[in-house]
Design an enzyme around this catalytic site. Sequence first.
Site, PDB file in Angstrom:
ATOM      1  N   ASN A 157      -7.881  -4.060  14.114  1.00 40.02           N
ATOM      2  CA  ASN A 157      -9.249  -4.348  13.654  1.00 40.02           C
ATOM      3  C   ASN A 157      -9.285  -5.465  12.617  1.00 40.02           C
ATOM      4  OD1 ASN A 157      -8.202  -3.110  11.391  1.00 40.02           O
ATOM      5  ND2 ASN A 157      -9.653  -1.400  11.361  1.00 40.02           N
TER       6      ASN A 157
ATOM      7  N   ASP B 275       0.820  -1.212   0.000  1.00 40.70           N
ATOM      8  CA  ASP B 275       0.000   0.000   0.000  1.00 40.70           C
ATOM      9  C   ASP B 275       0.852   1.260   0.000  1.00 40.70           C
ATOM     10  OD1 ASP B 275       0.892  -0.299   2.670  1.00 40.70           O
ATOM     11  OD2 ASP B 275      -1.010  -1.152   3.293  1.00 40.70           O
TER      12      ASP B 275
ATOM     13  N   HIS C 138      -7.380  -5.693   9.837  1.00 36.66           N
ATOM     14  CA  HIS C 138      -7.074  -5.344   8.445  1.00 36.66           C
ATOM     15  C   HIS C 138      -5.719  -5.902   8.028  1.00 36.66           C
ATOM     16  CE1 HIS C 138      -5.016  -1.461   9.922  1.00 36.66           C
ATOM     17  NE2 HIS C 138      -4.086  -2.063   9.201  1.00 36.66           N
TER      18      HIS C 138
ATOM     19  N   GLU D 154      -9.682  -2.544   5.067  1.00 35.19           N
ATOM     20  CA  GLU D 154     -10.367  -2.354   6.334  1.00 35.19           C
ATOM     21  C   GLU D 154     -11.574  -3.292   6.449  1.00 35.19           C
ATOM     22  OE1 GLU D 154      -8.907  -0.699   8.463  1.00 35.19           O
ATOM     23  OE2 GLU D 154      -8.350   1.341   7.898  1.00 35.19           O
TER      24      GLU D 154
END
Length: 268
Positions: free
Chosen positions: A137, A67, A139, A144
Amino acid sequence: MQVIIFDDAQQVADSAAKWVAELINKKAKPVLGLATGSTPISLYQALVKKYQTEEISFKDTCTFNLDEYLGIDENNVQSYRHFMNTNLFDHVDIDKSKTFLPTCAQGENPRAQGLAYEQMIKEAGGIDLQILGIGANGHIGFNEPTSSLASRTRIKTLTQQTLTDNSRLFSADEFQPTLAMTMGIATILDARYVLLMATGENKAKAVKDMVTGAVSAMCPASALQMHENAIVLLDKAAASQLEDQEYYLWADQQNNKINDEFGLYHNY
């Protein structure tokens, strides 16, 4: 999914470096998928040491990062290009023209850039080993919760939790991007091997959901349950919510017997 539990974070990094080094030494033109964040830094430090002691060379290696922030200049200290240069590329013999990130400059169409990145990976022969971290979380990359399990490289809006988790890296008066380009979950699953590193108690709930929870878009990392060659390296803190830890330790002992005889990889 192969789950391996170590005493501490340094052992996680050393094990990950062993996987990377064996691939580089076994395959003529290896293609690595790389990650940023705090967890992989110790891996990159271990790889730099292996290069300095002439255990490995990156001269024939091609890399694709997971990313990059949207519209950020590569010279910006907050860019992931700067992160990779600082933590790995500047310290080894890699050809930087063969190191790629899913960039999207101001004014460029992120949809077109995502398709172009996918094509670049394909033309390189696909990713042999993808390094991953995991967010609190669940990811992976910047996929996400609610991300499609069939997603490809694209633009994503970061959640408030991810922004909060990453805010420690930005000064109070510094702009923090809320959008990023990221490999999709399907892109990650295309890698021949996936190596996920997780350390610290703050990752324990995400690790539990990934390993033993339902395969769900609410925990993107759970998609790794469907990968034939997913290796999960944990320290005790990150593994603290997993049940049946004795089995994981037992299974690792048995796998080590095979690895000692035949190597870590079965198709290189």
